[in-house]
Design a protein around this motif. Sequence first.
Motif, PDB file in Angstrom:
ATOM      1  N   SER A  12       0.812  -1.223   0.000  1.00 50.30           N
ATOM      2  CA  SER A  12       0.000   0.000   0.000  1.00 50.30           C
ATOM      3  C   SER A  12       0.843   1.270   0.000  1.00 50.30           C
ATOM      4  O   SER A  12       0.305   2.359  -0.208  1.00 50.30           O
ATOM      5  CB  SER A  12      -0.946   0.006   1.210  1.00 50.30           C
ATOM      6  OG  SER A  12      -0.210  -0.028   2.428  1.00 50.30           O
ATOM      7  N   GLY A  13       2.154   1.156   0.253  1.00 45.42           N
ATOM      8  CA  GLY A  13       3.018   2.327   0.162  1.00 45.42           C
ATOM      9  C   GLY A  13       3.590   2.807   1.488  1.00 45.42           C
ATOM     10  O   GLY A  13       4.141   3.914   1.556  1.00 45.42           O
ATOM     11  N   LYS A  14       3.507   1.988   2.537  1.00 46.35           N
ATOM     12  CA  LYS A  14       4.010   2.419   3.847  1.00 46.35           C
ATOM     13  C   LYS A  14       5.513   2.702   3.800  1.00 46.35           C
ATOM     14  O   LYS A  14       5.981   3.745   4.288  1.00 46.35           O
ATOM     15  CB  LYS A  14       3.711   1.342   4.906  1.00 46.35           C
ATOM     16  CG  LYS A  14       2.228   1.040   5.092  1.00 46.35           C
ATOM     17  CD  LYS A  14       1.979   0.071   6.213  1.00 46.35           C
ATOM     18  CE  LYS A  14       2.599  -1.299   5.998  1.00 46.35           C
ATOM     19  NZ  LYS A  14       2.015  -1.999   4.826  1.00 46.35           N
ATOM     20  N   SER A  15       6.270   1.789   3.218  1.00 48.20           N
ATOM     21  CA  SER A  15       7.716   1.998   3.120  1.00 48.20           C
ATOM     22  C   SER A  15       8.035   3.194   2.238  1.00 48.20           C
ATOM     23  O   SER A  15       8.975   3.951   2.514  1.00 48.20           O
ATOM     24  CB  SER A  15       8.405   0.743   2.558  1.00 48.20           C
ATOM     25  OG  SER A  15       8.208  -0.378   3.400  1.00 48.20           O
ATOM     26  N   THR A  16       7.251   3.391   1.195  1.00 45.82           N
ATOM     27  CA  THR A  16       7.474   4.529   0.296  1.00 45.82           C
ATOM     28  C   THR A  16       7.256   5.841   1.024  1.00 45.82           C
ATOM     29  O   THR A  16       8.013   6.806   0.842  1.00 45.82           O
ATOM     30  CB  THR A  16       6.552   4.428  -0.926  1.00 45.82           C
ATOM     31  OG1 THR A  16       6.792   3.186  -1.604  1.00 45.82           O
ATOM     32  CG2 THR A  16       6.792   5.571  -1.892  1.00 45.82           C
TER      33      THR A  16
END
Length: 229
Positions: free
Chosen positions: A60-64
């Motif tokens: 979902s993009g947490k690391s991004t």
Amino acid sequence: ALEARLETPDTVPLTLTTAPTLRFDQVSAVFADDPAPVFAPVSFSADSGAIIALRGETGSGKSTLLRLLLGRGGDVEACGLIEIDGQPLTPAHDLSPGLSWMSQHTPILPGTLADNLRLSHPQASDAEVQRVIGLTGLEALVAARGLETPLDERGSGLSGGERRRIGLARALLKPAPLLLLDEPTADLDPASAAQVVDLIAQAARERLVIAATHDPALAARAASVVTLA
């Protein structure tokens, strides 16, 4: 070349001496080769000395989102406004002096265990290293292997949980007021994960902590939960 220098602004250090305040206003992220937003725009604010938990499905993009704070460079850019202590964050700003980072996959470099712990803070004293070893439950590993036992880039047989603890110890060793953690309790048994959650809560007394996590126990200790979609 002059053209390259004109296109690439000089790095501007953004000094953090205490836990900062943070504000995201309609922020998403895009990769250089794909203009589509990685996640729907999010808005949240964080006071100093708090935990912000980033939740969402895998991918979902947490690391991004965490990478948006890691500084200039790379292939991801922020869309929207990010403010640190009321100052807009630009691509030229460099937060690294006041930022400590624990990645989801802890890199192990050839060298001793002590060398690997000190990667974030080479000037750390022996006492400071021993302190984070105790805080992160690495005593058994140190007793079995010793701080001066060489490790190779493959990790020399370290378990996933041991790597995770090394990554957390490395992040805590650096006296940085902004702490970014990517899945800090993954690969840990329930008892160890609970200890790490307590440790993160203690760290948040003096730092701003932003943690990407699937762990409901860590999310429950957060001042704010941001869900990405």
